[in-house]
Scaffold this motif. Structure first.
Motif, PDB file in Angstrom:
ATOM      1  N   UNK A  63      86.801 -33.777  50.710  1.00 51.04           N
ATOM      2  CA  UNK A  63      85.337 -33.746  50.804  1.00 51.04           C
ATOM      3  C   UNK A  63      84.684 -34.245  49.513  1.00 51.04           C
ATOM      4  N   UNK A  64      85.274 -33.890  48.374  1.00 47.33           N
ATOM      5  CA  UNK A  64      84.716 -34.339  47.106  1.00 47.33           C
ATOM      6  C   UNK A  64      84.891 -35.844  46.936  1.00 47.33           C
ATOM      7  N   UNK A  65      86.044 -36.360  47.296  1.00 44.35           N
ATOM      8  CA  UNK A  65      86.268 -37.804  47.210  1.00 44.35           C
ATOM      9  C   UNK A  65      85.289 -38.559  48.096  1.00 44.35           C
ATOM     10  N   UNK A  66      85.042 -38.054  49.291  1.00 44.00           N
ATOM     11  CA  UNK A  66      84.083 -38.698  50.191  1.00 44.00           C
ATOM     12  C   UNK A  66      82.674 -38.638  49.617  1.00 44.00           C
ATOM     13  N   UNK A  67      82.323 -37.511  48.980  1.00 40.74           N
ATOM     14  CA  UNK A  67      81.010 -37.388  48.351  1.00 40.74           C
ATOM     15  C   UNK A  67      80.829 -38.451  47.275  1.00 40.74           C
ATOM     16  N   UNK A  68      81.832 -38.642  46.421  1.00 40.37           N
ATOM     17  CA  UNK A  68      81.726 -39.605  45.327  1.00 40.37           C
ATOM     18  C   UNK A  68      81.599 -41.031  45.846  1.00 40.37           C
ATOM     19  N   UNK A  69      82.218 -41.330  46.969  1.00 37.20           N
ATOM     20  CA  UNK A  69      82.158 -42.685  47.522  1.00 37.20           C
ATOM     21  C   UNK A  69      80.735 -43.108  47.842  1.00 37.20           C
ATOM     22  N   UNK A  70      79.881 -42.147  48.190  1.00 35.14           N
ATOM     23  CA  UNK A  70      78.538 -42.508  48.631  1.00 35.14           C
ATOM     24  C   UNK A  70      77.483 -42.553  47.539  1.00 35.14           C
ATOM     25  N   UNK A  71      77.891 -42.389  46.280  1.00 37.16           N
ATOM     26  CA  UNK A  71      76.897 -42.245  45.218  1.00 37.16           C
ATOM     27  C   UNK A  71      76.440 -43.548  44.587  1.00 37.16           C
ATOM     28  N   UNK A  72      77.240 -44.608  44.661  1.00 38.09           N
ATOM     29  CA  UNK A  72      76.937 -45.822  43.910  1.00 38.09           C
ATOM     30  C   UNK A  72      76.854 -47.026  44.847  1.00 38.09           C
ATOM     31  N   UNK A  73      75.659 -47.606  44.987  1.00 35.57           N
ATOM     32  CA  UNK A  73      75.550 -48.854  45.753  1.00 35.57           C
ATOM     33  C   UNK A  73      76.449 -49.919  45.127  1.00 35.57           C
ATOM     34  N   UNK A  74      77.113 -50.668  45.959  1.00 37.22           N
ATOM     35  CA  UNK A  74      77.996 -51.709  45.459  1.00 37.22           C
ATOM     36  C   UNK A  74      79.425 -51.251  45.262  1.00 37.22           C
ATOM     37  N   UNK A  75      79.695 -49.963  45.432  1.00 37.82           N
ATOM     38  CA  UNK A  75      81.055 -49.471  45.246  1.00 37.82           C
ATOM     39  C   UNK A  75      81.966 -50.002  46.354  1.00 37.82           C
ATOM     40  N   UNK A  76      83.179 -50.383  45.962  1.00 38.56           N
ATOM     41  CA  UNK A  76      84.194 -50.814  46.902  1.00 38.56           C
ATOM     42  C   UNK A  76      85.401 -49.896  46.783  1.00 38.56           C
ATOM     43  N   UNK A  77      85.881 -49.369  47.906  1.00 36.90           N
ATOM     44  CA  UNK A  77      87.111 -48.589  47.967  1.00 36.90           C
ATOM     45  C   UNK A  77      88.111 -49.332  48.832  1.00 36.90           C
ATOM     46  N   UNK A  78      89.372 -49.297  48.434  1.00 37.11           N
ATOM     47  CA  UNK A  78      90.386 -49.990  49.217  1.00 37.11           C
ATOM     48  C   UNK A  78      91.701 -49.259  49.246  1.00 37.11           C
ATOM     49  N   UNK A  79      92.489 -49.535  50.276  1.00 33.20           N
ATOM     50  CA  UNK A  79      93.834 -49.002  50.427  1.00 33.20           C
ATOM     51  C   UNK A  79      94.786 -50.181  50.621  1.00 33.20           C
ATOM     52  N   UNK A  80      95.902 -50.152  49.909  1.00 30.23           N
ATOM     53  CA  UNK A  80      96.917 -51.198  50.028  1.00 30.23           C
ATOM     54  C   UNK A  80      98.052 -50.654  50.893  1.00 30.23           C
ATOM     55  N   UNK A  81      98.397 -51.374  51.939  1.00 25.47           N
ATOM     56  CA  UNK A  81      99.413 -50.915  52.870  1.00 25.47           C
ATOM     57  C   UNK A  81     100.597 -51.882  52.915  1.00 25.47           C
ATOM     58  N   UNK A  82     101.779 -51.344  53.034  1.00 24.56           N
ATOM     59  CA  UNK A  82     102.995 -52.114  53.273  1.00 24.56           C
ATOM     60  C   UNK A  82     103.628 -51.587  54.546  1.00 24.56           C
ATOM     61  N   UNK A  83     103.754 -52.458  55.537  1.00 29.02           N
ATOM     62  CA  UNK A  83     104.306 -52.065  56.840  1.00 29.02           C
ATOM     63  C   UNK A  83     103.583 -50.850  57.407  1.00 29.02           C
ATOM     64  N   UNK A  84     102.264 -50.827  57.215  1.00 27.70           N
ATOM     65  CA  UNK A  84     101.441 -49.760  57.770  1.00 27.70           C
ATOM     66  C   UNK A  84     101.341 -48.514  56.927  1.00 27.70           C
TER      67      UNK A  84
END
Length: 284
Positions: free
Chosen positions: A13-34
């Motif tokens: 919940x805290x990580x999700x809260x921080x994601x919404x605080x800064x316009x222009x923020x990019x979050x990404x996940x790197x996947x290998x074979x899913x």
């Protein structure tokens, strides 16, 4: 992030809260074979005013390091950062993650700050007596939810006075409240406020972690009220509150140059752990 970070994020919940605080923020996940093997983010610095240095984070599962995952994510972050008008990035790396320093230095990053981690064993620590200086009372945010404006005035003096460099600034009241006060891990019963009459002269916040661990956030006192024992009273209130809440350990980070708070923590029995390092460097 939980698998790769030394402490792990306190809550989804805290990580999700921080994601919404800064316009222009990019979050990404790197996947290998899913499978998710890496995570990263980049955002502009907080507060107001032009700042060509952004803030970024990179995490790679230990078993997938040295395979180009961090480089690929760093490249994607850099591309997004250029679109935001950023020229450099600040990235934290824990001293215990020995390969992180080398990874950043090979890409032209230099250490610009260091925070010492310290730990207090709450099981072994006695319950402290909270005795504020004469004329000072200590309350919680749960008891006085109306004091946020006064706490903001403390932050405007305390945060810029912390030694060391950082990309963020205090920003507006709304920025500060969203970033520092309204995070899910900053619960009202563990936010302590020092008052002289109706005036807020200091405050201290604890973050609720997992596994019996709580983390110190800011302990700040207004300039005119420093050197009177207010920070010590707030710190003791935090220790007492953490013990009553059932936490087993308290962890804090002190900037190396911040001698007063380091001395206070040492006097209360905090023992040093490793360090959190701050690096600054170019986009890829």
């Amino acid at each position: 992030m939980n698998a790769a970070d030394v402490w792990g994020i306190p809550s989804f919940e805290d990580a999700r809260h921080l994601r919404g605080l800064h316009p222009g923020r990019l979050d990404g996940v790197y996947r290998i074979d899913g499978q998710a093997v890496g995570a990263a983010f980049v955002r502009p610095a907080g507060g107001h005013g032009a700042n060509a240095c952004g803030v970024a984070g990179l995490w790679v599962r230990p078993e997938h390091r040295r395979r180009g995952v961090a480089a690929a994510m760093h490249g994607a972050l850099s591309e997004h950062a250029r679109g935001l008008g950023l020229q450099t990035l600040e990235i934290e790396a824990h001293e215990r993650a020995g390969d992180a320093r080398g990874c950043l230095e090979r890409r032209g990053y230099e250490e610009v700050g260091r925070q010492l981690e310290l730990e207090l064993d709450l099981d072994a620590a006695p319950m402290p007596e909270v005795k504020p200086p004469d004329g000072i009372t200590v309350v919680t945010r749960a008891e006085r939810p109306d004091l946020l404006r006064g706490m903001y005035q403390v932050a405007r003096e305390a945060i810029p006075d912390i030694p060391g460099e950082a990309a963020d600034d205090v920003g507006s009241f709304e920025d500060w409240r969203a970033t520092d006060m309204d995070r899910p891990i900053h619960t009202h019963d563990l936010t302590f406020i020092a008052m002289q009459g109706a005036e807020v002269v200091g405050y201290a916040v604890l973050q609720r972690g997992r596994g019996g661990v709580a983390f110190h956030s800011l302990t700040g006192v207004r300039r005119a009220w420093r050197g009177r024992g207010i920070a010590s009273a707030l710190k003791r209130a935090q220790v007492a509150g953490a013990k009553r809440a059932g936490f087993r350990r308290l962890v804090t980070e002190n900037i190396v140059e911040n001698a007063p708070i380091r001395h206070l923590n040492a006097s209360m029995g905090y023992r040093p752990l490793a360090s959190m390092l701050l690096f600054r460097g170019p986009l890829l």
